[in-house]
Design a protein around this motif. Structure first.
Motif, mmCIF file in Angstrom:
data_model
loop_
_atom_site.group_PDB
_atom_site.id
_atom_site.type_symbol
_atom_site.label_atom_id
_atom_site.label_comp_id
_atom_site.label_asym_id
_atom_site.label_seq_id
_atom_site.Cartn_x
_atom_site.Cartn_y
_atom_site.Cartn_z
ATOM 1 N N SER A 185 -50.610 67.870 27.914
ATOM 2 C CA SER A 185 -49.364 67.817 28.683
ATOM 3 C C SER A 185 -48.876 66.398 28.930
ATOM 4 O O SER A 185 -48.333 66.084 29.975
ATOM 5 C CB SER A 185 -49.533 68.548 30.019
ATOM 6 N N LEU A 186 -49.132 65.531 27.966
ATOM 7 C CA LEU A 186 -48.607 64.169 28.041
ATOM 8 C C LEU A 186 -49.073 63.446 29.297
ATOM 9 O O LEU A 186 -48.298 62.907 30.054
ATOM 10 C CB LEU A 186 -47.073 64.204 27.974
ATOM 11 N N SER A 187 -50.370 63.466 29.526
ATOM 12 C CA SER A 187 -50.934 62.837 30.721
ATOM 13 C C SER A 187 -51.146 61.343 30.489
ATOM 14 O O SER A 187 -51.516 60.915 29.396
ATOM 15 C CB SER A 187 -52.265 63.504 31.072
ATOM 16 N N LEU A 188 -50.940 60.564 31.548
ATOM 17 C CA LEU A 188 -51.143 59.115 31.454
ATOM 18 C C LEU A 188 -52.596 58.763 31.170
ATOM 19 O O LEU A 188 -52.877 57.724 30.581
ATOM 20 C CB LEU A 188 -50.701 58.454 32.769
ATOM 21 N N ASP A 189 -53.546 59.623 31.598
ATOM 22 C CA ASP A 189 -54.968 59.345 31.356
ATOM 23 C C ASP A 189 -55.231 59.151 29.869
ATOM 24 O O ASP A 189 -55.914 58.204 29.462
ATOM 25 C CB ASP A 189 -55.827 60.503 31.877
ATOM 26 N N ASN A 190 -54.709 60.051 29.053
ATOM 27 C CA ASN A 190 -54.952 59.982 27.621
ATOM 28 C C ASN A 190 -54.102 58.924 26.934
ATOM 29 O O ASN A 190 -54.492 58.376 25.910
ATOM 30 C CB ASN A 190 -54.684 61.343 26.977
ATOM 31 N N ARG B 262 -65.980 59.687 43.407
ATOM 32 C CA ARG B 262 -65.778 60.816 42.502
ATOM 33 C C ARG B 262 -64.996 61.956 43.157
ATOM 34 O O ARG B 262 -64.189 62.616 42.492
ATOM 35 C CB ARG B 262 -67.123 61.331 41.989
ATOM 36 N N SER B 263 -65.217 62.179 44.440
ATOM 37 C CA SER B 263 -64.489 63.248 45.145
ATOM 38 C C SER B 263 -62.999 62.950 45.162
ATOM 39 O O SER B 263 -62.166 63.828 44.901
ATOM 40 C CB SER B 263 -65.010 63.395 46.577
ATOM 41 N N PHE B 264 -62.663 61.689 45.438
ATOM 42 C CA PHE B 264 -61.253 61.280 45.455
ATOM 43 C C PHE B 264 -60.637 61.423 44.066
ATOM 44 O O PHE B 264 -59.526 61.948 43.911
ATOM 45 C CB PHE B 264 -61.145 59.828 45.935
ATOM 46 N N LEU B 265 -61.369 60.964 43.041
ATOM 47 C CA LEU B 265 -60.861 61.045 41.675
ATOM 48 C C LEU B 265 -60.708 62.494 41.227
ATOM 49 O O LEU B 265 -59.770 62.830 40.502
ATOM 50 C CB LEU B 265 -61.798 60.303 40.725
ATOM 51 N N ASN B 266 -61.603 63.348 41.675
ATOM 52 C CA ASN B 266 -61.523 64.756 41.316
ATOM 53 C C ASN B 266 -60.297 65.424 41.943
ATOM 54 O O ASN B 266 -59.591 66.203 41.292
ATOM 55 C CB ASN B 266 -62.800 65.480 41.748
ATOM 56 N N ILE B 267 -60.023 65.083 43.203
ATOM 57 C CA ILE B 267 -58.860 65.653 43.904
ATOM 58 C C ILE B 267 -57.569 65.214 43.221
ATOM 59 O O ILE B 267 -56.669 66.016 42.974
ATOM 60 C CB ILE B 267 -58.874 65.250 45.392
ATOM 61 N N LEU C 254 -56.786 74.740 37.708
ATOM 62 C CA LEU C 254 -58.011 75.519 37.472
ATOM 63 C C LEU C 254 -58.750 75.056 36.220
ATOM 64 O O LEU C 254 -59.964 75.262 36.096
ATOM 65 C CB LEU C 254 -57.668 77.016 37.344
ATOM 66 N N TYR C 255 -58.020 74.438 35.289
ATOM 67 C CA TYR C 255 -58.631 74.008 34.031
ATOM 68 C C TYR C 255 -58.698 72.492 33.910
ATOM 69 O O TYR C 255 -58.958 71.962 32.830
ATOM 70 C CB TYR C 255 -57.854 74.597 32.847
ATOM 71 N N ARG C 256 -58.465 71.792 35.009
ATOM 72 C CA ARG C 256 -58.593 70.330 35.020
ATOM 73 C C ARG C 256 -59.978 69.945 35.523
ATOM 74 O O ARG C 256 -60.498 70.550 36.448
ATOM 75 C CB ARG C 256 -57.531 69.694 35.907
ATOM 76 N N HIS C 257 -60.560 68.920 34.922
ATOM 77 C CA HIS C 257 -61.872 68.464 35.368
ATOM 78 C C HIS C 257 -62.094 67.018 34.927
ATOM 79 O O HIS C 257 -61.394 66.504 34.050
ATOM 80 C CB HIS C 257 -62.978 69.361 34.816
ATOM 81 N N ASP D 53 -72.368 50.739 23.379
ATOM 82 C CA ASP D 53 -72.418 49.328 22.987
ATOM 83 C C ASP D 53 -72.167 48.400 24.161
ATOM 84 O O ASP D 53 -72.869 47.420 24.366
ATOM 85 C CB ASP D 53 -71.396 49.050 21.883
ATOM 86 N N THR D 54 -71.115 48.701 24.923
ATOM 87 C CA THR D 54 -70.739 47.826 26.033
ATOM 88 C C THR D 54 -71.267 48.323 27.374
ATOM 89 O O THR D 54 -71.154 47.632 28.372
ATOM 90 C CB THR D 54 -69.206 47.711 26.119
ATOM 91 N N ASN D 55 -71.799 49.555 27.370
ATOM 92 C CA ASN D 55 -72.293 50.195 28.597
ATOM 93 C C ASN D 55 -71.185 50.400 29.628
ATOM 94 O O ASN D 55 -71.435 50.486 30.822
ATOM 95 C CB ASN D 55 -73.432 49.374 29.212
ATOM 96 N N GLU D 56 -69.940 50.440 29.147
ATOM 97 C CA GLU D 56 -68.810 50.692 30.036
ATOM 98 C C GLU D 56 -68.677 52.188 30.281
ATOM 99 O O GLU D 56 -68.715 52.982 29.344
ATOM 100 C CB GLU D 56 -67.509 50.152 29.419
ATOM 101 N N LYS D 57 -68.526 52.547 31.531
ATOM 102 C CA LYS D 57 -68.385 53.962 31.888
ATOM 103 C C LYS D 57 -66.925 54.253 32.210
ATOM 104 O O LYS D 57 -66.298 53.555 32.988
ATOM 105 C CB LYS D 57 -69.258 54.295 33.097
ATOM 106 N N ARG D 58 -66.411 55.299 31.584
ATOM 107 C CA ARG D 58 -65.044 55.738 31.846
ATOM 108 C C ARG D 58 -65.074 57.154 32.388
ATOM 109 O O ARG D 58 -65.890 57.967 31.971
ATOM 110 C CB ARG D 58 -64.193 55.687 30.581
ATOM 111 N N ILE D 59 -64.172 57.409 33.321
ATOM 112 C CA ILE D 59 -64.041 58.753 33.878
ATOM 113 C C ILE D 59 -62.674 59.284 33.469
ATOM 114 O O ILE D 59 -61.653 58.700 33.812
ATOM 115 C CB ILE D 59 -64.179 58.746 35.409
ATOM 116 N N TRP D 60 -62.681 60.374 32.714
ATOM 117 C CA TRP D 60 -61.442 60.950 32.206
ATOM 118 C C TRP D 60 -61.073 62.201 32.985
ATOM 119 O O TRP D 60 -61.927 62.995 33.352
ATOM 120 C CB TRP D 60 -61.596 61.335 30.733
ATOM 121 N N CYS D 61 -59.789 62.364 33.180
ATOM 122 C CA CYS D 61 -59.258 63.611 33.732
ATOM 123 C C CYS D 61 -58.616 64.367 32.579
ATOM 124 O O CYS D 61 -57.616 63.913 32.020
ATOM 125 C CB CYS D 61 -58.230 63.329 34.827
ATOM 126 N N VAL D 62 -59.209 65.496 32.199
ATOM 127 C CA VAL D 62 -58.699 66.246 31.045
ATOM 128 C C VAL D 62 -58.415 67.690 31.456
ATOM 129 O O VAL D 62 -58.945 68.205 32.440
ATOM 130 C CB VAL D 62 -59.697 66.242 29.866
#
Length: 584
Positions: free
Chosen positions: A253-258, A348-353, A419-422, A430-439
């Motif tokens: 749905s054309l989300s800024l995350d992606n 994580r709770s804030f990001l999930n909301i 209901l289908y967002r998580h 390689d860089t050990n960078e952690k990303r949290i995606w909303c998909v």
């Protein structure tokens, strides 16, 4: 527990504090132990350091986000060993560091379009080397279809291969290599002549970790290391994420995350981010300012009780409120994404909301704004049709009921989305960078439903706008023609069209601006690579324009609304001056 085989007189057998495993005492092996090296196999005692190559790319080198690196060990007449790994190329970095330990004496890279490039070679195997190389367009190994005419290409392999020395002799002295569907050939000097040396090379190798593929969603599995230290890594296809490609993001749905996620780098300050991030920040600020001005001016206009004596005033007041809500939600969404990807927000709770609600609410109010605009056009047409029998109080009651009904309708029609967002975690090994995606992940049936709803929500308000404008102009023209008998109906119709042409032009402009969002959602299941980000970003911002044009579309073309707006501005100015005077 200490073992005398692994540690003799306090001296550890394996180097670098790596793990030592004693061999079975019933089996006589040399050495009587095995060293498991923490950084992959290097030598029997883990003392050998890995080979490294710092690989940069020529300025005009159009590379996909992922490359395959082939490390091959060539003996006299055959390739004795081939190791293939993959590497993701960051848009922010000019080079990439690649480490390997398997014996090899030639290095090639291959993009996902199967273009092969020669990088380096030497006679002996690489040992503790630290290379610095640049991949150039001239190092590409072309297919024989580009080098020979069709007659030679159609020859049988045994006959055709006799001509394989010709490219090495006729082309540039630095021409490195070429290939067909079976062989990979390298050019070399021999007694003053340029000849070709060809080896069988599997161009269609299946990367499935020797039949033990742990990757899902058609991910390719690569083994790094050997023996006990084998480590499987997955190269995910487009639209898939995660260490095992276990997450998909089709039809997001054309989300800024992606769109922007991979362009935001955690270790870099905001001012040094990529151009697409700087551009999106500038656009965000512009849209916020225009949106706030539009929303506030529209609200000032329709807070006037005189304009709210009919339903149109309430619809446009509601539209000004939805505009301000859209701007607030869009601002929150944008900056939370930026700071979350920069690791400034980690709750994580804030990001999930925000993952569950922001895109969902943004979608509701964008469509709500379109419906309110359609309601304005519809009521204008009803006013002309009913004429003197039009009742203002009834119009206000219907408007209040319609606004509430539209809000409930949009809430429930998109209720499936949260209901289908998580959230998913994606760690770069390689860089050990952690990303949290909303998909958002939909089943096939939900994808069909989602597409149908998008189409309905897009075209229905537009059609209502056009039909209402057509009814208004034709009905008004007919009413005038019954009074002005001497005038031609066509002349009256043309005159009314010129007077009310903005009623046709406005919805057409709005639908053109919203069209990129619909087109992109249909032509692309998801973003194939972050190189598509500019296209998606433009589509995303253009689709927000209709929501911030209420004042321009409805107030400025109307002499009556513009007059009332000027009166309201004068009243506010007088009130402010009076209060400042009292305060002083």
């Amino acid at each position: 527990l200490k073992d005398t085989i692994c540690e003799l007189n306090g001296i550890k057998r394996c180097n670098n504090s790596d793990q030592c495993i004693p061999s079975d005492l019933n089996r006589q092996t040399l050495p009587p132990y095995t060293c498991i090296c923490s950084k992959g196999p290097r030598s029997d005692y883990c003392e050998q350091e890995e080979n490294k190559i710092n690989l940069s790319f020529e300025e005009n080198f159009h590379l996909l986000e992922t490359i395959l690196i082939h490390f091959i060990k060539i003996e006299t007449t055959y390739i004795s060993k081939r190791t293939t790994i993959f590497k993701k190329i960051s848009s922010m970095k000019e080079s990439v560091v690649i480490s390997w330990s398997d014996p090899s004496n030639r290095i090639l890279i291959e993009d996902l379009k199967q273009n092969i490039y020669f990088i380096d070679s030497q006679d002996a195997a690489y040992y503790k080397v630290n290379l610095t190389k640049q991949a150039e367009l001239s190092d590409r190994c072309p297919h024989i279809n580009e080098l020979f005419n069709k007659t030679i290409v159609d020859y049988h392999l045994l006959r055709r291969i006799k001509y394989y020395h010709v490219p090495c002799q006729t082309l540039s002295f630095n021409f490195p290599c070429f290939h067909d569907d079976v062989y990979l050939c390298f050019c070399y000097d021999h007694e003053g002549q340029r000849l070709s040396d060809c080896f069988q090379f599997n161009h269609t190798m299946k990367y499935d970790c020797l039949g033990e593929n742990e990757c899902i969603n058609d991910g390719q599995c690569f083994l790094i290391g050997s023996k006990c230290t084998k480590k499987a890594t997955c190269l995910c296809p487009s639209c898939s994420y995660g260490g095992r490609c276990q997450f998909t993001a089709s039809r997001f749905s054309l989300s800024l995350d992606n769109i922007l996620g991979y362009h935001i780098h955690p270790s870099i300050s905001l001012i040094n981010q990529s151009n697409i991030i700087k551009t999106s920040i500038a656009l965000n600020i512009i849209f916020i300012l225009i949106g706030l001005i539009n929303g506030i001016f529209t609200m000032i206009t329709f807070k006037n009780k005189k304009l709210r004596e009919v339903g149109c005033g309430l619809y446009l007041l509601g539209s000004s409120i939805t505009t301000l809500i859209i701007i607030v939600l869009f601002t929150l969404k944008f900056w939370i994404l930026i700071f979350a990807q920069m690791s400034q927000i980690s709750n994580r709770s804030f990001l999930n909301i925000q993952c569950l609600l922001l895109d969902y609410l943004l979608r509701i109010f964008i469509h709500m704004d379109q419906w309110l605009n359609a309601c304005v056009a519809c009521e204008r047409a009803i006013t002309i049709v009913k004429g003197a029998s039009f009742k203002k109080k009834k119009s206000i009651k219907i408007a209040k009921f319609t606004i509430i009904l539209l809000l409930i309708f949009n809430i429930f029609i998109f209720i499936h989305e949260p209901l289908y967002r998580h959230l998913i975690d994606d760690i770069d090994e390689d860089t050990n960078e952690k990303r949290i995606w909303c998909v958002v992940t939909y089943s096939s049936s939900l994808e069909i439903y989602n597409s149908t709803i998008n189409t309905f929500q897009f075209f229905t308000p537009f059609i209502i706008n056009l039909v209402s404008a057509f009814i208004l102009i034709t009905k008004k023209s007919r009413q005038q023609s019954t009074i002005q008998l001497k005038r031609n109906f066509k002349d009256i119709l043309k005159e009314n069209y010129r007077e009310h042409k903005h009623l046709f032009i406005a919805p057409v402009i709005l639908v053109i601006l919203a069209l990129p969002r619909l087109i992109i959602s249909y032509i692309s299941k998801c973003m194939q690579s972050s190189n598509d980000s500019w296209l998606f970003l433009i589509g995303y911002f253009i689709s927000l324009i209709p929501s911030i044009l209420t004042f321009i579309v409805f107030v400025l073309p109307s002499k009556f609304y513009k007059k009332e707006f000027n009166k309201s501005i004068v009243q506010y100015r007088t009130t402010i001056q009076r209060r400042l005077h009292i305060a002083s």
